[in-house]
Design a protein around this motif. Structure first.
Motif, PDB file in Angstrom:
ATOM      1  N   LEU A 150     -23.532   4.349   9.774  1.00 20.17           N
ATOM      2  CA  LEU A 150     -22.882   3.690  10.900  1.00 20.17           C
ATOM      3  C   LEU A 150     -22.500   4.678  11.995  1.00 20.17           C
ATOM      4  O   LEU A 150     -22.223   4.287  13.121  1.00 20.17           O
ATOM      5  CB  LEU A 150     -21.623   2.944  10.438  1.00 20.17           C
ATOM      6  CG  LEU A 150     -21.833   1.659   9.642  1.00 20.17           C
ATOM      7  CD1 LEU A 150     -20.493   1.090   9.198  1.00 20.17           C
ATOM      8  CD2 LEU A 150     -22.600   0.633  10.463  1.00 20.17           C
ATOM      9  N   SER A 151     -22.467   5.945  11.657  1.00 22.09           N
ATOM     10  CA  SER A 151     -22.061   6.966  12.626  1.00 22.09           C
ATOM     11  C   SER A 151     -23.229   7.362  13.515  1.00 22.09           C
ATOM     12  O   SER A 151     -24.367   7.503  13.060  1.00 22.09           O
ATOM     13  CB  SER A 151     -21.529   8.206  11.893  1.00 22.09           C
ATOM     14  OG  SER A 151     -21.364   9.280  12.790  1.00 22.09           O
ATOM     15  N   ILE A 152     -22.944   7.578  14.783  1.00 27.30           N
ATOM     16  CA  ILE A 152     -23.942   8.047  15.736  1.00 27.30           C
ATOM     17  C   ILE A 152     -24.588   9.340  15.273  1.00 27.30           C
ATOM     18  O   ILE A 152     -25.793   9.557  15.433  1.00 27.30           O
ATOM     19  CB  ILE A 152     -23.281   8.234  17.129  1.00 27.30           C
ATOM     20  CG1 ILE A 152     -24.269   8.842  18.129  1.00 27.30           C
ATOM     21  CG2 ILE A 152     -22.043   9.101  17.048  1.00 27.30           C
ATOM     22  CD1 ILE A 152     -23.685   8.999  19.522  1.00 27.30           C
ATOM     23  N   MET A 229     -16.209  -1.138   9.013  1.00 23.60           N
ATOM     24  CA  MET A 229     -15.720  -0.728  10.327  1.00 23.60           C
ATOM     25  C   MET A 229     -14.366  -0.035  10.212  1.00 23.60           C
ATOM     26  O   MET A 229     -14.107   0.962  10.891  1.00 23.60           O
ATOM     27  CB  MET A 229     -15.635  -1.929  11.261  1.00 23.60           C
ATOM     28  CG  MET A 229     -16.987  -2.511  11.644  1.00 23.60           C
ATOM     29  SD  MET A 229     -18.134  -1.301  12.354  1.00 23.60           S
ATOM     30  CE  MET A 229     -17.289  -0.864  13.863  1.00 23.60           C
ATOM     31  N   THR A 230     -13.498  -0.543   9.354  1.00 22.49           N
ATOM     32  CA  THR A 230     -12.203   0.119   9.128  1.00 22.49           C
ATOM     33  C   THR A 230     -12.421   1.483   8.481  1.00 22.49           C
ATOM     34  O   THR A 230     -11.778   2.471   8.844  1.00 22.49           O
ATOM     35  CB  THR A 230     -11.306  -0.748   8.233  1.00 22.49           C
ATOM     36  OG1 THR A 230     -11.030  -1.988   8.909  1.00 22.49           O
ATOM     37  CG2 THR A 230      -9.987  -0.046   7.938  1.00 22.49           C
ATOM     38  N   MET A 231     -13.348   1.546   7.535  1.00 20.01           N
ATOM     39  CA  MET A 231     -13.659   2.814   6.892  1.00 20.01           C
ATOM     40  C   MET A 231     -14.236   3.812   7.889  1.00 20.01           C
ATOM     41  O   MET A 231     -13.922   5.008   7.854  1.00 20.01           O
ATOM     42  CB  MET A 231     -14.645   2.594   5.733  1.00 20.01           C
ATOM     43  CG  MET A 231     -14.074   1.787   4.578  1.00 20.01           C
ATOM     44  SD  MET A 231     -15.319   1.381   3.319  1.00 20.01           S
ATOM     45  CE  MET A 231     -15.661   3.003   2.640  1.00 20.01           C
ATOM     46  N   LEU A 232     -15.071   3.315   8.810  1.00 21.11           N
ATOM     47  CA  LEU A 232     -15.666   4.202   9.811  1.00 21.11           C
ATOM     48  C   LEU A 232     -14.595   4.787  10.723  1.00 21.11           C
ATOM     49  O   LEU A 232     -14.635   5.980  11.056  1.00 21.11           O
ATOM     50  CB  LEU A 232     -16.699   3.442  10.633  1.00 21.11           C
ATOM     51  CG  LEU A 232     -17.394   4.243  11.734  1.00 21.11           C
ATOM     52  CD1 LEU A 232     -18.188   5.404  11.150  1.00 21.11           C
ATOM     53  CD2 LEU A 232     -18.307   3.336  12.567  1.00 21.11           C
ATOM     54  N   LYS A 233     -13.643   3.975  11.129  1.00 18.82           N
ATOM     55  CA  LYS A 233     -12.550   4.469  11.976  1.00 18.82           C
ATOM     56  C   LYS A 233     -11.773   5.565  11.256  1.00 18.82           C
ATOM     57  O   LYS A 233     -11.397   6.575  11.851  1.00 18.82           O
ATOM     58  CB  LYS A 233     -11.618   3.314  12.354  1.00 18.82           C
ATOM     59  CG  LYS A 233     -12.234   2.304  13.310  1.00 18.82           C
ATOM     60  CD  LYS A 233     -11.268   1.163  13.588  1.00 18.82           C
ATOM     61  CE  LYS A 233     -11.900   0.118  14.510  1.00 18.82           C
ATOM     62  NZ  LYS A 233     -10.982  -1.024  14.751  1.00 18.82           N
ATOM     63  N   LYS A 237     -11.546   9.541  12.275  1.00 17.64           N
ATOM     64  CA  LYS A 237     -10.251  10.212  12.423  1.00 17.64           C
ATOM     65  C   LYS A 237     -10.221  11.482  11.585  1.00 17.64           C
ATOM     66  O   LYS A 237      -9.745  12.532  12.030  1.00 17.64           O
ATOM     67  CB  LYS A 237      -9.111   9.280  12.014  1.00 17.64           C
ATOM     68  CG  LYS A 237      -7.724   9.897  12.173  1.00 17.64           C
ATOM     69  CD  LYS A 237      -6.643   8.914  11.766  1.00 17.64           C
ATOM     70  CE  LYS A 237      -5.257   9.530  11.954  1.00 17.64           C
ATOM     71  NZ  LYS A 237      -5.064  10.760  11.172  1.00 17.64           N
ATOM     72  N   ASN A 238     -10.751  11.398  10.360  1.00 17.08           N
ATOM     73  CA  ASN A 238     -10.836  12.590   9.510  1.00 17.08           C
ATOM     74  C   ASN A 238     -11.674  13.670  10.183  1.00 17.08           C
ATOM     75  O   ASN A 238     -11.334  14.861  10.151  1.00 17.08           O
ATOM     76  CB  ASN A 238     -11.474  12.238   8.159  1.00 17.08           C
ATOM     77  CG  ASN A 238     -10.615  11.311   7.327  1.00 17.08           C
ATOM     78  OD1 ASN A 238      -9.417  11.206   7.546  1.00 17.08           O
ATOM     79  ND2 ASN A 238     -11.233  10.631   6.379  1.00 17.08           N
ATOM     80  N   GLU A 239     -12.777  13.236  10.808  1.00 24.17           N
ATOM     81  CA  GLU A 239     -13.677  14.173  11.473  1.00 24.17           C
ATOM     82  C   GLU A 239     -12.975  14.851  12.647  1.00 24.17           C
ATOM     83  O   GLU A 239     -13.080  16.060  12.840  1.00 24.17           O
ATOM     84  CB  GLU A 239     -14.923  13.433  11.948  1.00 24.17           C
ATOM     85  CG  GLU A 239     -16.015  14.326  12.490  1.00 24.17           C
ATOM     86  CD  GLU A 239     -17.272  13.557  12.828  1.00 24.17           C
ATOM     87  OE1 GLU A 239     -18.343  14.177  12.904  1.00 24.17           O
ATOM     88  OE2 GLU A 239     -17.182  12.325  13.027  1.00 24.17           O
ATOM     89  N   ALA A 240     -12.245  14.051  13.436  1.00 16.00           N
ATOM     90  CA  ALA A 240     -11.534  14.607  14.580  1.00 16.00           C
ATOM     91  C   ALA A 240     -10.429  15.555  14.137  1.00 16.00           C
ATOM     92  O   ALA A 240     -10.215  16.616  14.738  1.00 16.00           O
ATOM     93  CB  ALA A 240     -10.953  13.474  15.424  1.00 16.00           C
TER      94      ALA A 240
END
Length: 257
Positions: A150-152, A229-233, A237-240
């Motif tokens: 799901l990630s770009i 979608m909630t998991m992706l958010k 956030k973890n990535e940022a």
């Protein structure tokens, strides 16, 4: 190239829901996702209102490629809640097929994952045509892979690298390198990128196995839906946070002088 946006993420996540609704196989979902990404890469300007039509058409084509009993055209139109008609799906189907140049049989990330895990689980006397791996472990792997695509930034990695990197979080990396033929230098960038997604999946606990009335021995290959979608958010956030750590509070700072 048009990368995944919030709207295309929602469209691909919607693939999960439709696949779950019609008990479609994981490979069907991953084929549809591949068609969708490759078609979008050929387009310079696509209206948001067209994404659902493109998405359901990709899933329709993938179903005909993979399923023994694919959903009917009217069922695909019905699942759009009357937004699109059968004729519109057929018209879009031809547009997509021409854009893809009829290249409809790629090895997807999930087919690479299944191949690698099968090879890792086999013994000398194993039957190559029969699944040798534990289904529960495979379901945990596919949930991580589902989230990652799901990630770009998943588009930065080849499907086989994504699959091998997922497997590295469940098996020894050295073993994965040997069976995949991929070196540490190739895998490490993907492993580093995938770490926030692994953290998110870990916080969600184990994925539950499901029984399907219409499926006897193939339940692990059915594409299921969860709140990706909630998991992706959370993963983003973890990535940022990993890239920009939270600065210490004033009470934690020490005087350097």
């Amino acid at each position: 190239m048009i990368h995944k946006t919030a709207f295309t993420n929602q469209c691909v996540c919607w693939f999960h829901q439709v696949s779950d609704e019609y008990t479609l196989h994981r490979q069907t979902f991953y084929l549809a996702q591949d068609y969708f990404d490759r078609f979008m890469s050929t387009q310079s300007d696509v209206e948001k209102s067209m994404l659902q039509l493109i998405g359901i058409t990709c899933l329709f084509v993938a179903s005909k490629m993979e399923e023994a009993c694919p959903p009917k055209l009217w069922q695909m139109a019905y699942i759009t809640a009357g937004t699109y008609y059968k004729e519109e799906i057929l018209k879009m189907e031809l547009i997509i097929l021409k854009a893809l140049r009829w290249n409809l049989c790629p090895e997807t990330a999930v087919s690479w994952l299944q191949l690698y895990f099968q090879m890792a689980s086999m013994s000398v006397d194993s039957d190559l045509l029969e699944p040798q791996f534990p289904q529960d472990a495979y379901i945990q792997m596919t949930r991580l892979l589902d989230l990652c695509i799901l990630s770009i930034n998943s588009l930065d990695f080849q499907y086989r690298v994504l699959a091998a990197s997922v497997l590295c979080h469940f098996l020894q990396q050295e073993a994965v390198e040997k069976l995949s033929g991929l070196s540490k230098d190739v895998l490490q960038p993907c492993l580093n990128w995938m770490a926030p997604f692994v953290e998110t999946v870990g916080r969600c606990g184990r994925a539950a196995t499901r029984d399907f009335a219409s499926v006897k021995d193939d339940g692990h290959n059915i594409q299921t839906h969860t709140d990706y979608m909630t998991m992706l958010k959370d993963a983003c956030k973890n990535e940022a946070d990993s890239q920009f750590p939270t600065p210490p509070s004033s009470t934690e700072k020490t005087d350097a002088h």
